[in-house]
Design an enzyme around this catalytic site. Sequence first.
Site, PDB file in Angstrom:
ATOM      1  N   LYS A  10      73.146 -30.227 -26.457  1.00  0.00           N
ATOM      2  CA  LYS A  10      74.351 -30.302 -25.623  1.00  0.00           C
ATOM      3  C   LYS A  10      74.650 -31.710 -25.120  1.00  0.00           C
ATOM      4  CE  LYS A  10      75.035 -25.579 -24.133  1.00  0.00           C
ATOM      5  NZ  LYS A  10      73.973 -24.761 -24.768  1.00  0.00           N
ATOM      6  N   GLU A  19      82.720 -25.479 -17.479  1.00  0.00           N
ATOM      7  CA  GLU A  19      82.324 -24.082 -17.344  1.00  0.00           C
ATOM      8  C   GLU A  19      80.870 -23.980 -17.777  1.00  0.00           C
ATOM      9  OE1 GLU A  19      83.511 -25.329 -20.091  1.00  0.00           O
ATOM     10  OE2 GLU A  19      82.041 -24.537 -21.522  1.00  0.00           O
ATOM     11  N   SER A  70      67.871 -26.055 -31.882  1.00  0.00           N
ATOM     12  CA  SER A  70      68.877 -26.588 -30.949  1.00  0.00           C
ATOM     13  C   SER A  70      68.355 -26.872 -29.551  1.00  0.00           C
ATOM     14  CB  SER A  70      70.066 -25.630 -30.878  1.00  0.00           C
ATOM     15  OG  SER A  70      69.631 -24.335 -30.503  1.00  0.00           O
TER      16      SER A  70
HETATM   17  C1  LIG Z   1      74.107 -23.564 -25.393  1.00  0.00           C
HETATM   18  C2  LIG Z   1      73.084 -23.442 -26.446  1.00  0.00           C
HETATM   19  C3  LIG Z   1      73.379 -22.841 -27.693  1.00  0.00           C
HETATM   20  C4  LIG Z   1      74.692 -22.163 -27.990  1.00  0.00           C
HETATM   21  O1  LIG Z   1      75.782 -23.005 -28.078  1.00  0.00           O
HETATM   22  P1  LIG Z   1      76.458 -23.429 -29.469  1.00  0.00           P
HETATM   23  O2  LIG Z   1      77.737 -24.019 -29.052  1.00  0.00           O
HETATM   24  O3  LIG Z   1      76.614 -22.181 -30.287  1.00  0.00           O
HETATM   25  O4  LIG Z   1      75.536 -24.384 -30.119  1.00  0.00           O
HETATM   26  C5  LIG Z   1      72.403 -22.838 -28.666  1.00  0.00           C
HETATM   27  N1  LIG Z   1      71.178 -23.371 -28.439  1.00  0.00           N
HETATM   28  C6  LIG Z   1      70.859 -23.931 -27.254  1.00  0.00           C
HETATM   29  C7  LIG Z   1      69.485 -24.479 -27.071  1.00  0.00           C
HETATM   30  C8  LIG Z   1      71.796 -23.994 -26.224  1.00  0.00           C
HETATM   31  O5  LIG Z   1      71.454 -24.548 -25.059  1.00  0.00           O
END
Ligand SMILES: *Cc1c(COP(=O)(O)O)cnc(C)c1O
Length: 396
Positions: free
Chosen positions: A98, A120, A378
């Site tokens: 993020k 948000e 992620s």
């Molecule tokens: C917020 C988040 C997501 C989901 O958001 P996307 O916009 O689909 O990437 C996925 N993985 C993590 C670790 C997050 O914090």
Amino acid sequence: MTPTDPVGAHMGEPDPSGRFGRFGGRFVPETLMPACIELDAAFREAWADPAFRAELDGLLHDYAGRPSPLTECHRLSEELGLRLLLKREDLNHTGSHKINNVLGQALLTKRMGKTRLVAETGAGQHGVATATAAALMGFECVVYMGEVDMERQKLNVFRMKLLGAEVRPALSGSRTLKDAVNEAMRDWVATVVTSHYCLGSVMGPHPYPWMVRELHRVLGTEAREQSRALLGGADPDVIVACVGGGSNAAGIFSGFADTAAALVGVEPAGGAAVGGGVPGVVHGMASFLKQDEWGQVEEAQSISAGLDYPGVGPEHAHLSDTGRATYPNVTDAEVIAAFRTLTRTEGIIPALEPAHALAWVIREAPSLAGKTVLVNLSGRGDKDVAQMMDLLEDEL
Ligand SMILES: *Cc1c(COP(=O)(O)O)cnc(C)c1O
């Protein structure tokens, strides 16, 4: 560009109205239109300016810790009978992908001469990332969060306050993420001269889906170079990422859209907008949505609060339409098993969101035998450990 020609010109710019095929666009009230147009022009100009790109690259390197490594999972690969690589977005500052998006939007805010960020948040992760960027830049920061989510995610509410942000409860509707998005848009319209709306995924009205994907492209570009170096110039066979709004998936897909790699976006079974949704309009965009029989937007339900978004970014809807990417889903039980498996075999505790991507790889391992599979990790699992402790403590 047809389903029989899946490797075409994908993940370029949307058309001038912000459309990816039949999805996307800009479905906003008249009062929001000028703000969207101003933002589109500002981003377009900044993105073409080498000085802006250099400043952002510097922040991503010196503050966020980029480039993130590519890790080969030797033990789990052997167990699964395939070659598993992880793009380590979990190692970024604030613990996920993020930060790429918020640093870009924060720099753009400065360039537009604005001093206030509105955001948000659902689980609180995007709110924390935005509050972090605001602290770094000396901006005022207001984060809208559903009242129900504030109760569920107290730790992140406190983090945002520590970082100097104000957290305002969204009290309408189901008091969750979709209501927080509506409140943030309302704030933005009223304060647009000084405020930028720092949207957290590849969704919303044009230019957000395109802009947020471009800000995450860095992770796909890095992964492409890193995997080519590792694989002697070849690309992985399969690229896998979890999909909430779809930003981390868009980032990694953008690095490989022009290769022969299969692109797989994994949704939670309880929030499968592409797999189980219908075309509709929400939050300023046309996309696939979870709707009930009366056309009301349905709440998403999964073990991972970060994937509980009832819609999906319009570009993913389009990639599904054209057949370039596929969007299977996994159950909460499969996700918990995957979370434990990666932790025990590789010493990496994943966030529950990317555990969805891993769960799909583990389930499909027999059909992926011998292939090279790249998973976008992620985020890290620190934020989920307490929740897993409640579930698993008796078993350990
Ligand atoms: C917020 C988040 C997501 C989901 O958001 P996307 O916009 O689909 O990437 C996925 N993985 C993590 C670790 C997050 O914090």
